[in-house]
Design an enzyme around this catalytic site. Sequence first.
Site, PDB file in Angstrom:
ATOM      1  N   CYS A 279      11.470   2.313 -17.246  1.00  0.00           N
ATOM      2  CA  CYS A 279      11.038   2.835 -18.596  1.00  0.00           C
ATOM      3  C   CYS A 279      10.660   4.519 -18.564  1.00  0.00           C
ATOM      4  CB  CYS A 279       9.893   2.252 -19.524  1.00  0.00           C
ATOM      5  SG  CYS A 279      10.721   0.339 -19.820  1.00  0.00           S
ATOM      6  N   LYS A 339       5.946  -0.990  -8.779  1.00  0.00           N
ATOM      7  CA  LYS A 339       4.494  -0.993  -8.953  1.00  0.00           C
ATOM      8  C   LYS A 339       4.304  -2.488  -8.688  1.00  0.00           C
ATOM      9  CE  LYS A 339       4.659  -2.902 -13.506  1.00  0.00           C
ATOM     10  NZ  LYS A 339       3.949  -2.778 -14.802  1.00  0.00           N
TER      11      LYS A 339
HETATM   12  C1  UDX Z   1       5.794   0.905 -19.286  1.00  0.00           C
HETATM   13  C2  UDX Z   1       4.768   1.062 -20.335  1.00  0.00           C
HETATM   14  O1  UDX Z   1       3.434   0.950 -19.774  1.00  0.00           O
HETATM   15  C3  UDX Z   1       4.826  -0.326 -21.212  1.00  0.00           C
HETATM   16  O2  UDX Z   1       4.288   0.084 -22.491  1.00  0.00           O
HETATM   17  C4  UDX Z   1       6.403   0.052 -21.793  1.00  0.00           C
HETATM   18  O3  UDX Z   1       6.904  -1.157 -22.559  1.00  0.00           O
HETATM   19  C5  UDX Z   1       7.465   0.124 -20.581  1.00  0.00           C
HETATM   20  O4  UDX Z   1       6.909   1.007 -19.552  1.00  0.00           O
HETATM   21  P1  UDX Z   1       6.271  -0.481 -16.756  1.00  0.00           P
HETATM   22  O5  UDX Z   1       7.194   0.287 -16.549  1.00  0.00           O
HETATM   23  O6  UDX Z   1       6.504  -2.031 -16.737  1.00  0.00           O
HETATM   24  O7  UDX Z   1       5.777  -0.349 -18.547  1.00  0.00           O
HETATM   25  O8  UDX Z   1       4.938  -0.144 -15.878  1.00  0.00           O
HETATM   26  P2  UDX Z   1       3.640   0.626 -15.996  1.00  0.00           P
HETATM   27  O9  UDX Z   1       2.530  -0.336 -15.591  1.00  0.00           O
HETATM   28  O10 UDX Z   1       3.509   1.362 -17.154  1.00  0.00           O
HETATM   29  O11 UDX Z   1       3.796   1.812 -14.494  1.00  0.00           O
HETATM   30  C6  UDX Z   1       4.744   2.608 -14.747  1.00  0.00           C
HETATM   31  C7  UDX Z   1       4.731   3.331 -13.441  1.00  0.00           C
HETATM   32  O12 UDX Z   1       3.596   4.329 -13.462  1.00  0.00           O
HETATM   33  C8  UDX Z   1       4.648   2.400 -12.219  1.00  0.00           C
HETATM   34  O13 UDX Z   1       5.361   3.112 -11.059  1.00  0.00           O
HETATM   35  C9  UDX Z   1       3.294   2.764 -11.908  1.00  0.00           C
HETATM   36  O14 UDX Z   1       2.848   2.512 -10.428  1.00  0.00           O
HETATM   37  C10 UDX Z   1       2.771   4.101 -12.230  1.00  0.00           C
HETATM   38  N1  UDX Z   1       1.264   4.244 -12.679  1.00  0.00           N
HETATM   39  C11 UDX Z   1       0.727   3.406 -13.492  1.00  0.00           C
HETATM   40  C12 UDX Z   1       0.787   5.157 -11.692  1.00  0.00           C
HETATM   41  O15 UDX Z   1       1.287   5.857 -10.933  1.00  0.00           O
HETATM   42  N2  UDX Z   1      -0.670   5.262 -12.052  1.00  0.00           N
HETATM   43  C13 UDX Z   1      -1.241   4.784 -12.967  1.00  0.00           C
HETATM   44  O16 UDX Z   1      -2.637   4.849 -13.157  1.00  0.00           O
HETATM   45  C14 UDX Z   1      -0.342   3.774 -13.915  1.00  0.00           C
END
Ligand code: UDX
Length: 469
Positions: A279, A339
Amino acid sequence: MRVTVVGSGYVGLVTGACFAELGHYVVVVDNDQSKLSALREGECPIHEQFLPELLRRHHGDRLMFSDDLQKSVRESVAVFIAVGTPSADNGEADLSYIESVAREISGAISDYKVVVEKSTVPVYTSEWIRKIIVRNGANPSSFDIASNPEFLREGSAVTDFLFPDRIVVGVENDRSATILRELYEPLTSGLYSRQPYSVPIPTTAHALPRLILTSTKSAELIKHASNAFLATKISFINAVATVCESVGADVQQVCDGLGTDSRIGPRFLNPGVGYGGSCFPKDLSAFRAVAREHGYEFRLLDEVMRINEDQRRRFLKKVRSALWTLRGKHLGVLGLAFKGGTDDIRESPAILIIRALLQEGCAITAYDPAATERAREVLHSNVTFSANAYEAAADADALLLLTDWEEFESLDLPRLARELKYPIVIDGRNLYDPQRMADQGFTYYSVGRAPTMPDHLASSVPKEYLETR
Ligand code: UDX
């Protein structure tokens, strides 16, 4: 209510299963026969908590899988479009799947339907869907278009759907608003959470989610703006982490002080190897492209993306500064998914970092609790995959932590130290306390914090060796 969900990908499957859980009759439509037969045989194609249970509970009763889009649309009052919107080469979202669904459902619209965009799409997509449906013969007054963006995260998709912060519904009239309100009523009234069979409520859940009614364009923008804002928050803290490394501050302490301001909040403030997934990277490019198309250069987003890429380069630099030359070095890697909690490796920083290390001549043994099979498809035999974390560490020159899986937070450190050739850990997710790692005999590098090592080593190492900037 009778509902069609078009597309059995992440969003479509979770939406279909959750609407069935709320008491609706759902047909999930897809044209991928192998996917359909796997679903009909009870397989769950993605690693997602509670999804297998919901599929088992409702399949064959309130949840069906079909390839007959027109029949399903004829029998439904609401049609959710949840097909893929991949990135085109220029960063724009490729909306050709959405267009072909709109063309196909047009012929099946006889009595009233509300056609709902669930996929993340650029603003104005709803207008195009309407045009295509009318162009292909449907009576303009026999349907409405609505936008109902999905905010679910992989790994917690089911609970995100069933216990959301809010439900955004973009509509142009009361007729479609009434149908969408009714569909979500078990959530907005709290009825679902009171059921004895309901999925356990997460501690972070809101008492009752607000249903926010907006125009369709606003709803489309809310989705892009939300993802862009969250990605900005991550890049912001990653940039702060870089400053922390330069000045000798500790980013976790900074996060604590920053995140406790209720206006900022502690979530999505974890520094690391950058964001990945299906996403954020795609949606940021698409949002950037749509803004440009409408005359605004959203340069902030360029910088967010640049910081994200830089974060991986900085991590690689850290590996070099810990190990000096890389050719022929054997590295253990924990984490392949983008993640923790998912088997998804799309745009995973872990995969990108592994590829770069392979290019530099490293040999890699990797472990991930769920994403190994998917990673094998893209990394082939260039990487050895192990059955657990300790096997990945065996005889390695260093261990790299690349995904924030819960099980990586509580490793048996003495065992890890015994397995490694040299007790060096380079943590791209800040899963451990630096002092504790040094006390356990490790030389430990993390993000936005000074490297640490056991006392007997610290005195013999020149300061430049520890610098990673
Ligand atoms: C995201 C949005 O959160 C969600 O609302 C939308 O519908 C789809 O995209 P997702 O891609 O499943 O969801 O994962 P998310 O938990 O948001 O993490 C995205 C990325 O950011 C991951 O690689 C994660 O490791 C990274 N991340 C997240 C960080 O590096 N630091 C953080 O504090 C949070």
